[in-house]
Design a protein around this motif. Structure first.
Motif, short mmCIF file in Angstrom:
data_model
loop_
_atom_site.label_atom_id
_atom_site.label_comp_id
_atom_site.label_asym_id
_atom_site.label_seq_id
_atom_site.Cartn_x
_atom_site.Cartn_y
_atom_site.Cartn_z
N ALA A 203 -2.84 -9.92 -2.00
CA ALA A 203 -2.44 -8.53 -2.09
C ALA A 203 -3.36 -7.67 -2.95
O ALA A 203 -3.37 -6.45 -2.81
N PRO A 231 -6.61 -2.09 -1.93
CA PRO A 231 -5.20 -2.33 -2.27
C PRO A 231 -4.64 -1.32 -3.26
O PRO A 231 -5.34 -0.78 -4.11
N ASN A 233 -1.58 -2.35 -4.99
CA ASN A 233 -0.50 -3.32 -5.15
C ASN A 233 -0.39 -3.89 -6.56
O ASN A 233 0.09 -5.00 -6.75
N LEU A 252 2.41 -14.15 -2.09
CA LEU A 252 2.59 -13.04 -1.15
C LEU A 252 4.06 -12.79 -0.89
O LEU A 252 4.53 -11.64 -0.93
N LEU A 261 3.75 -3.93 0.76
CA LEU A 261 2.42 -3.88 0.16
C LEU A 261 1.57 -2.89 0.92
O LEU A 261 1.74 -2.70 2.14
#
Length: 361
Positions: A203, A231, A233, A252, A261
């Motif tokens: 992520a 990302p 996240n 995850l 996400l």
């Protein structure tokens, strides 16, 4: 190379572990992966998909029903939320404001579905976006900003240099050293890989498309582009140790239990003269960039029976509004992916597994 897995009955036991550089040497892709192809009969001067896929299979071991590269992975389900900013450059319906459903796959390089997560620093992210009219955009991305080589022949030579020695089960360091010495274009990739630590999270990685494509606008004008997803996240997890197993899928799922996400889809526009046929070269940082929207991942599935299981993430399956560039790796990837797909689905049929959900097209 982003591709699916087979049901449990067809799985084979883990082979001897390959070293980190062995995986990097023969399984960088993703985009990514089996890139040695040229049309025509098999002879010492030409490549066909079978030779590349055979070499991948030899290097990673035979695991019936699995992809010959990027064998270990996890399916993900989500959507692309377009903000409409890329619509001026591409007439693809998915770039109009709105949502497009997607089926994706995170994966590790290599043909061993039992490989440790910490054995290599490369991660891949493949996407299949399906428009309301049925047209699809499939793309395979990797967390490295450059590809090590520019041609199918060079990739094939890299695979050969990374082949495990039967006596040790590991690549011959001298062969790898000789390969890199004869291919100075690998310098940027080697610099990235040298100090790169294996991330403990899919992520928190950015993923790069690497190959150039063209967006085609409503007026028929072409715009050379590359894309990546960045990302949003939170903090990166601590690096993995070399033998950490199955951390990435668990991590995850833990993140997804807290909510979706997200990655921003960033499209870079080339200037005249920027190379479109060489994935070892980055474009200058001052090139215009379009924030096209957000890739949202909502849930994960096992690759054994998830929706990504039987998808061939062929990079040449494109909607109207996106076309391939002159990068020779693109037709190579497409041809080798098809060969790998045919092998694993035939193995499943022979073993009595369920038929694939989707044929290559």
């Amino acid at each position: 190379m982003p591709t699916p897995d087979s049901p449990a009955p067809t799985r084979s036991p883990p082979p001897r572990a390959l070293g980190r550089w062995a995986l990097i040497a023969f399984a960088v892709g993703g985009l990514a992966a089996a890139f040695g192809y040229a049309a025509g009969p098999l002879d010492p001067h030409r490549l066909i998909p079978k030779r590349i896929v055979d070499t991948l299979q030899n290097n990673g071991g035979l695991h019936p029903g699995y992809r010959r590269n990027h064998a270990k992975g996890v399916c993900v389900i989500g959507r692309f939320d377009s903000n409409g900013r890329a619509a001026a450059y591409s007439k693809a319906a998915l770039f109009a404001p709105g949502r497009t459903p997607l089926v994706g796959r995170f994966a590790l390089p290599g043909g061993n579905p039992y490989a440790p997560d910490g054995g290599v620093s490369i991660r891949s992210f493949a996407l299949r976006l399906t428009q309301a009219d049925g047209q699809q955009w499939r793309t395979g991305m990797n967390n490295m900003p450059v590809f090590p080589v520019a041609t199918p022949q060079a990739f094939f030579e890299q695979l050969q240099a990374g082949a495990p020695d039967p006596a040790t089960g590991k690549p011959d360091p001298e062969k790898q050293k000789a390969f890199f010495a004869s291919h100075p274009e690998t310098a940027a990739f080697r610099a990235w890989a040298k100090d790169r630590k294996p991330s403990a999270s899919y992520a928190t990685e950015a993923y790069y498309g690497l190959n150039a494509f063209y967006f085609v606008d409503a007026g028929g004008h072409r715009h050379a582009v590359r894309w990546r997803v960045v990302p949003d996240n939170g903090a990166a997890a601590a690096p993995l140790s070399a033998q950490d197993q199955d951390v990435l899928a668990r991590e995850l799922n833990q993140r997804l239990a807290q909510g979706p996400l997200r990655w921003r889809l960033l499209v870079t526009l080339a200037a005249p003269g920027d190379p479109t046929a060489d994935a070892t070269q980055v474009w200058p940082a001052d090139r215009p960039q379009i924030d096209a929207g957000t890739v949202v991942i909502e849930r994960a599935q096992s690759q054994d029976d998830g929706e990504c299981r039987d998808i061939n993430y062929d990079p040449l399956i494109l909607p109207d509004g996106i076309i391939a560039s002159d990068d020779p790796l693109l037709p190579a990837r497409s041809a080798a992916y098809a060969d790998s797909y045919r092998r694993r689905t035939a193995e499943e049929a022979h073993a009595g597994g369920r038929p694939p959900q989707e044929a290559h097209r």
